[in-house]
Design a protein around this motif. Structure first.
Motif, PDB file in Angstrom:
ATOM      1  N   ASP A 129       0.697  -1.281   0.044  1.00 55.61           N
ATOM      2  CA  ASP A 129       0.066   0.049   0.007  1.00 55.61           C
ATOM      3  C   ASP A 129       0.636   1.218  -0.087  1.00 55.61           C
ATOM      4  O   ASP A 129       0.330   2.139  -0.729  1.00 55.61           O
ATOM      5  N   ASP A 130       2.060   1.310   0.586  1.00 53.32           N
ATOM      6  CA  ASP A 130       2.768   2.487   1.101  1.00 53.32           C
ATOM      7  C   ASP A 130       3.328   3.384  -0.231  1.00 53.32           C
ATOM      8  O   ASP A 130       3.466   4.279  -0.316  1.00 53.32           O
ATOM      9  N   ILE A 131       3.618   2.531  -1.404  1.00 53.77           N
ATOM     10  CA  ILE A 131       4.160   2.930  -2.615  1.00 53.77           C
ATOM     11  C   ILE A 131       3.277   3.033  -3.748  1.00 53.77           C
ATOM     12  O   ILE A 131       3.528   3.493  -4.895  1.00 53.77           O
ATOM     13  N   PHE A 132       2.007   2.603  -3.664  1.00 52.35           N
ATOM     14  CA  PHE A 132       1.072   2.260  -4.642  1.00 52.35           C
ATOM     15  C   PHE A 132       0.610   3.485  -5.210  1.00 52.35           C
ATOM     16  O   PHE A 132       0.940   3.979  -6.320  1.00 52.35           O
ATOM     17  N   ASP A 133       0.175   4.527  -4.545  1.00 52.90           N
ATOM     18  CA  ASP A 133      -0.333   5.814  -4.948  1.00 52.90           C
ATOM     19  C   ASP A 133       0.688   6.537  -5.822  1.00 52.90           C
ATOM     20  O   ASP A 133       0.611   7.053  -6.727  1.00 52.90           O
ATOM     21  N   GLU A 134       1.914   6.489  -5.045  1.00 50.40           N
ATOM     22  CA  GLU A 134       3.059   7.174  -5.883  1.00 50.40           C
ATOM     23  C   GLU A 134       3.318   6.495  -7.201  1.00 50.40           C
ATOM     24  O   GLU A 134       3.391   7.175  -8.195  1.00 50.40           O
ATOM     25  N   ILE A 135       3.494   5.342  -7.166  1.00 46.84           N
ATOM     26  CA  ILE A 135       3.661   4.668  -8.641  1.00 46.84           C
ATOM     27  C   ILE A 135       2.406   4.890  -9.767  1.00 46.84           C
ATOM     28  O   ILE A 135       2.725   5.220 -10.893  1.00 46.84           O
ATOM     29  N   ARG A 136       1.146   4.778  -9.108  1.00 50.41           N
ATOM     30  CA  ARG A 136       0.031   5.028  -9.994  1.00 50.41           C
ATOM     31  C   ARG A 136       0.121   6.366 -10.527  1.00 50.41           C
ATOM     32  O   ARG A 136      -0.421   6.714 -11.853  1.00 50.41           O
ATOM     33  N   ASN A 137       0.339   7.531  -9.827  1.00 54.10           N
ATOM     34  CA  ASN A 137       0.381   8.713 -10.272  1.00 54.10           C
ATOM     35  C   ASN A 137       1.681   9.132 -10.865  1.00 54.10           C
ATOM     36  O   ASN A 137       1.453   9.878 -11.991  1.00 54.10           O
ATOM     37  N   LYS A 138       2.563   8.255 -10.929  1.00 53.82           N
ATOM     38  CA  LYS A 138       3.813   8.929 -11.587  1.00 53.82           C
ATOM     39  C   LYS A 138       3.566   8.362 -13.207  1.00 53.82           C
ATOM     40  O   LYS A 138       4.266   8.753 -14.114  1.00 53.82           O
ATOM     41  N   TYR A 139       2.923   7.191 -13.423  1.00 57.41           N
ATOM     42  CA  TYR A 139       2.810   6.388 -14.763  1.00 57.41           C
ATOM     43  C   TYR A 139       1.722   6.666 -15.392  1.00 57.41           C
ATOM     44  O   TYR A 139       0.585   6.169 -15.017  1.00 57.41           O
TER      45      TYR A 139
END
Length: 202
Positions: free
Chosen positions: A112-122
């Motif tokens: 959970d902790d990095i998913f939003d960062e990855i989703r918003n990045k790509y």
């Protein structure tokens, strides 16, 4: 008739190869194998994916049985977003599949902790009609529970779904529920596998 395609993320649409990352960036071999064994292959790693622990809890628990110090373990976790990158030859297939009329979803074992960062990045995530990660439903592939939760949430019929995963156990679990599957052993084979399975040109 297949109307919906469900993608795993790791080594299907994004690269996740920690060992290659360490080799390419000149990390010491002893350190590399230590990290792979005590962090990436730990039970805590799987439990973080499953949403059982927070990142801080995972670091604490790994440190209890590791020769690595807490700050070293946290530094390893901080590398995850650097290890991950999109597989461009595969992500460009998403808008093509949308043009063919397929609904697109993702279903991934992911913390959970990095998913939003990855989703918003790509940017490729914008092509999905929806998706789910293991940590947010407290269940991980190949457990059938995550598939059942996912299908119910999105009102999908398994016989109308094609599921793509790089892990045989995960593909087999989806198949046992009635989905058509592609076990993608080589990410470079995604285009040809889709063309063959769906009988379309991409």
């Amino acid at each position: 008739m297949i109307t919906t395609i469900i993608f795993d993320l790791g080594n299907v649409l994004i690269s996740w190869k920690p060992e290659e990352f360490f080799d390419k960036n000149g990390y010491d071999k002893t350190y590399k194998y230590l990290v792979l064994k005590e962090v990436f292959k730990s039970n805590e790693w799987l439990q973080l994916d499953n949403g059982d622990f927070t990142l801080d809890e995972a670091v604490e628990r790994i440190a209890e049985n590791s020769t690595l110090k807490k700050d070293e373990i946290r530094a390893v976790f901080n590398l995850r977003t650097k290890i991950i990158f999109p597989l461009a030859a595969n992500t460009i297939l998403l808008p093509e599949l949308k043009k063919h009329g397929f609904k697109l979803y993702f279903l991934s074992n992911f913390p959970d902790d990095i998913f939003d960062e990855i989703r918003n990045k790509y940017d490729f995530f914008r092509h999905f009609d929806g998706g789910e990660i293991s940590a947010r439903v407290k269940a991980s592939k190949p457990d059938e529970k995550i598939f059942r939760i996912f299908l119910k949430k999105h009102s999908l019929k398994p016989e109308e779904c094609l599921f793509i995963d790089d892990t045989h156990k995960n593909a087999h679990s989806a198949e046992s529920l009635g989905m058509k599957v592609i076990h993608l052993e080589d990410p470079d084979m995604l285009r040809s596998s889709l063309q063959k399975t769906l009988n379309i040109s991409l």
